[in-house]
Design an enzyme around this catalytic site. Structure first.
Site, PDB file in Angstrom:
ATOM      1  N   TRP A 113       0.741  -1.238   0.043  1.00 15.85           N
ATOM      2  CA  TRP A 113       0.055  -0.192  -0.057  1.00 15.85           C
ATOM      3  C   TRP A 113       0.897   1.157  -0.027  1.00 15.85           C
ATOM      4  CZ3 TRP A 113      -4.314  -1.247  -2.200  1.00 15.85           C
ATOM      5  CH2 TRP A 113      -5.024  -1.909  -1.850  1.00 15.85           C
ATOM      6  N   ASP A 144      -1.352   6.467   6.307  1.00 20.52           N
ATOM      7  CA  ASP A 144      -2.526   5.654   6.021  1.00 20.52           C
ATOM      8  C   ASP A 144      -2.498   4.706   6.995  1.00 20.52           C
ATOM      9  OD1 ASP A 144      -4.380   3.788   5.065  1.00 20.52           O
ATOM     10  OD2 ASP A 144      -2.839   3.217   3.248  1.00 20.52           O
ATOM     11  N   LYS A 183     -12.217  -1.942   7.068  1.00 15.33           N
ATOM     12  CA  LYS A 183     -11.467  -2.590   7.589  1.00 15.33           C
ATOM     13  C   LYS A 183     -11.748  -2.806   9.027  1.00 15.33           C
ATOM     14  CE  LYS A 183      -9.162  -2.959   3.610  1.00 15.33           C
ATOM     15  NZ  LYS A 183      -7.982  -2.447   3.221  1.00 15.33           N
TER      16      LYS A 183
END
Ligand SMILES: *Cc1c(COP(=O)(O)O)cnc(C)c1O
Length: 360
Positions: A102, A172, A196
């Site tokens: 990511w 993030d 999530k």
């Protein structure tokens, strides 16, 4: 009906109590005579919902008035563009820490808007660790420094906030926000996709220090401008109303559980239980440097790769689902976010031991 233990990385398990409330309120929310998904985002009732969700999130994370809280529409990865568009300003460059799939994607995206300089990369360790701090190269003239606090796919988590001098730190936190207390004051900006650890997919929570707003590049799409969203209380465009509602219920559930300190204790116990089961066997293996092992996403491999399908099939029969690893890294992965009860992890460990006895 049997509810399974869902170890999926996202969309992920939600607290059963929250789903029950949503079920009870589905046809008639808040005495409106209609469902939450039918209510106008301009209505007083919905705006109160948004304000309450924001207040509850602020209380959970102790967010000061120096920060704006924005409830934006997804995808989460739109932030990989929105962050540089809004924060690079006339510096035209930003620093990126690369510790997994990511954060690497965020770095590549930032190249489109200016110079994205690499602070360090865990690629040579196949993203199983974070390079030592004394090898980092932080461009002190960058507009901000970006990192991913928990690499959901690789299972690599920072247990401390990285030190990057005076640069505003952007993180993030999609797969770790609300799993433990976090000192928001150390950050310029935090963002987290909801699917999530917050609620259903579609929502992205952004927490941004107000003094960083107002520097968006002229090409910034209107819908991507943080300042416009801040000025419009996250109602510039139609928000993801259902996801906002569910997130609000999850925030209340977290408060009722005792807040983030209580969640951290529970999450640490869950992770330690699963890592112990992996480490105490020659059959299972987790490749991540113990200093950076994630509490939320735990990848592991079996001694014999040919047993993977049997493992998944038998786990499914034991009501343990979504254990297949991400296609980039293979193997298995157990995601054990806030909504995964300790009994779920106990059931997985019990299953893993039985599977090893039979096949090891
Ligand atoms: C899942 C995830 C994303 C991407 O989410 P999308 O909504 O699919 O774009 C980004 N960062 C992290 C850390 C993630 O876990």
């Amino acid at each position: 009906m049997t509810r399974v233990y869902n170890f999926g990385a996202g969309p992920a398990a939600l607290p059963e109590e929250v789903l029950q409330i949503a079920k009870e309120e589905l046809l008639d929310w808040n005495k409106q005579g209609m469902s939450i998904v039918e209510v106008s985002h301009r209505s007083k009732a919905f705006q109160e919902l948004m304000q309450e969700a924001e207040q509850d999130l602020r209380a959970l994370l102790n967010i000061s008035q120096d920060y704006s809280v924005l409830f934006l529409a997804g995808p989460t990865r739109a932030q990989f563009s929105m962050v540089p568009l809004n924060l690079m300003g006339n510096k035209g460059k930003a620093a990126y820490i690369d510790t997994g799939i990511w954060s690497h994607m965020a770095l590549e995206e930032a190249h489109k808007y200016g110079e994205a300089s690499l602070v360090c990369s865990g690629e040579s360790s196949r993203y199983t660790s974070v390079p030592e701090r004394n090898t980092w190269n932080v461009d002190t003239d960058a507009a901000y420094c970006h990192y991913c606090a928990n690499e959901t796919i690789n299972g690599v988590e920072f247990h401390e906030i990285p030190e990057v001098g005076n640069l505003p730190l952007v993180a993030d936190v999609t797969s770790t926000l609300l799993s433990r207390p976090l000192d928001v004051n150390r950050f310029g900006l935090l963002y987290a996709g909801s699917q999530k650890n917050i609620g259903p997919s579609g929502l992205v929570v952004v927490i941004v220090r107000k003094d960083l707003l107002g520097k968006a590049l002229p090409i910034t799409p209107q819908a991507f401008d943080y300042r416009l969203q801040d000025e419009n209380q996250s109602l510039l465009y139609t928000p993801t109303t259902f996801a906002c509602y569910m997130a609000g219920l999850v925030f209340k559930w977290l408060k009722a559980q005792g807040g983030l300190k209580a969640m951290a204790e529970r999450n640490q116990r869950k992770a330690e239980m699963l890592y112990a089961a992996i480490d105490n066997s020659d059959f299972y293996h987790n490749p991540v440097d113990p200093r950076y092992r994630s509490w939320m996403n735990i990848p592991f491999t079996l001694a014999d790769q040919n047993l993977e399908e049997t493992f998944l099939k038998e786990a499914r029969l034991a009501h343990l689902v979504e254990l297949k690893g991400h296609r980039y890294v293979g193997g298995m992965r157990a995601s054990i976010y806030n909504a995964m009860p300790e009994e779920g992890v106990e059931a997985l460990v019990h299953f893993m031991k039985a599977f090893e006895r039979k096949n090891g």
